[in-house]
Design a protein around this motif. Sequence first.
Motif, mmCIF file in Angstrom:
data_model
loop_
_atom_site.group_PDB
_atom_site.id
_atom_site.type_symbol
_atom_site.label_atom_id
_atom_site.label_comp_id
_atom_site.label_asym_id
_atom_site.label_seq_id
_atom_site.Cartn_x
_atom_site.Cartn_y
_atom_site.Cartn_z
ATOM 1 N N ASP A 49 -6.700 -1.514 -1.273
ATOM 2 C CA ASP A 49 -7.073 -1.944 -2.361
ATOM 3 C C ASP A 49 -8.376 -2.699 -2.012
ATOM 4 O O ASP A 49 -8.431 -3.092 -1.037
ATOM 5 C CB ASP A 49 -5.360 -2.753 -2.802
ATOM 6 N N THR A 50 -8.703 -3.228 -3.088
ATOM 7 C CA THR A 50 -10.210 -3.336 -3.310
ATOM 8 C C THR A 50 -9.856 -4.736 -4.344
ATOM 9 O O THR A 50 -8.871 -4.373 -5.066
ATOM 10 C CB THR A 50 -11.249 -2.628 -3.574
ATOM 11 N N LEU A 51 -10.370 -6.125 -3.865
ATOM 12 C CA LEU A 51 -10.170 -6.799 -4.816
ATOM 13 C C LEU A 51 -11.004 -7.021 -6.054
ATOM 14 O O LEU A 51 -12.092 -6.033 -6.058
ATOM 15 C CB LEU A 51 -11.279 -8.377 -4.023
ATOM 16 N N TYR A 60 -8.043 -12.665 -10.006
ATOM 17 C CA TYR A 60 -8.390 -11.645 -8.785
ATOM 18 C C TYR A 60 -7.742 -11.197 -9.068
ATOM 19 O O TYR A 60 -5.844 -11.636 -9.226
ATOM 20 C CB TYR A 60 -7.946 -12.823 -7.514
ATOM 21 N N SER A 65 -6.369 -6.421 -8.380
ATOM 22 C CA SER A 65 -6.546 -5.655 -7.333
ATOM 23 C C SER A 65 -6.396 -4.243 -7.700
ATOM 24 O O SER A 65 -5.742 -3.800 -8.464
ATOM 25 C CB SER A 65 -5.404 -5.496 -6.146
ATOM 26 N N VAL A 107 -4.149 -9.119 -0.324
ATOM 27 C CA VAL A 107 -4.076 -8.253 -0.580
ATOM 28 C C VAL A 107 -3.529 -7.235 -0.408
ATOM 29 O O VAL A 107 -3.981 -6.558 1.095
ATOM 30 C CB VAL A 107 -5.602 -7.877 -0.533
#
Length: 319
Positions: free
Chosen positions: A38-40, A133, A135, A34
């Motif tokens: 960042d966030t998923l 998925y 990000s 990732v």
Amino acid sequence: MTEFELIAQYFTRPAPAGTPLRLGIGDDCALLDVPAGDTLAISTDMLVEGRHFFEGSDPEALGHKALAVNLSDLAAMGATPLAFSLALALPAADANWLAGFARGLFGLADAHHLPLIGGDTTKGPLNICITIYGSLPAHAALRRDAARVGDEIWVSGTLGDARLALEALQGKRLLDRTLLRPASTRLHRPEPRVALGVALRGIAHAAVDVSDGLMGDLAHILERSGVGAVLDGDALPCGEALAAQDTALRRAYALNGGDDYELCFTAAPERAPAVQAAAHTAGVRVTRIGHIVATPGLEVTDGDGQPLAIGAQGFDHFT
Ligand code: ADP
Ligand code: MG
């Protein structure tokens, strides 16, 4: 063909260059980097034969659409796609079907430089389930609870043609062939607004993708944000086929069509030029269709501001 031959032949490919994949299909898990900070963003969507598509549907279109509806969810969050996984139940290992499905699936995946990183394969009634998925920086997410009173409401592209095509293909409505062809493309091969979602980071407040109908999907934003909205029923951008219908049908299907896969989002009025610039960057048109108000509920008016009696009828599998 064994399960493992099937996976190897149709679903195992080298990852597109530059993808954040460390380990793909073939181990117990895939390993994915990732981007730092960042966030998923994660979303799952399932397509079931007889429910979301007709029996005997073109497998290539199904491959495209199964991924498109998932990409559309990432777009509505403003996330950059990273990878996806595929859980597939198949009645039989039909080589023609699998080749067509893989062509549609990877055609769209490649356009977004998106690797397939794993999944599951089982025998059973045809069922296609993709998890995607993506990000983004957490603070940049276009959340449904972020609309503010005074925001303008926008929608990308056009609405309603997928619904018209569906009814024409079901024999419920006559549609001229020159209109049916592009409308069917809207139904079978939606183009998720990924670039627009990313470009709207830091500009839009709330966003949702229009999958079940504009009114029903916008209602999710209103509910989560604790606000209401007024929509101009004459400002809605109709698709080419819908534009050829009468006023009542145009309003009804622009508001409650379904399967549009456009983005509906809100932004402060002073950000209108930035919204237009983002749309230009993404190569998609956007239309201002209303504004957010403090009074809960969703009102639709005609061009003169007179209220229209139109109920929200978002698609619901259980009603
Ligand atoms: P497990 O026994 O751990 O469930 P499987 O034998 O089901 O693993 O799958 C073997 C490998 O193939 C795994 O890496 C899995 O992610 C991948 N895989 C299985 N089905 C699919 C599919 N339809 N598409 C992509 N990858 C798949
Ligand atoms: Mg398995």
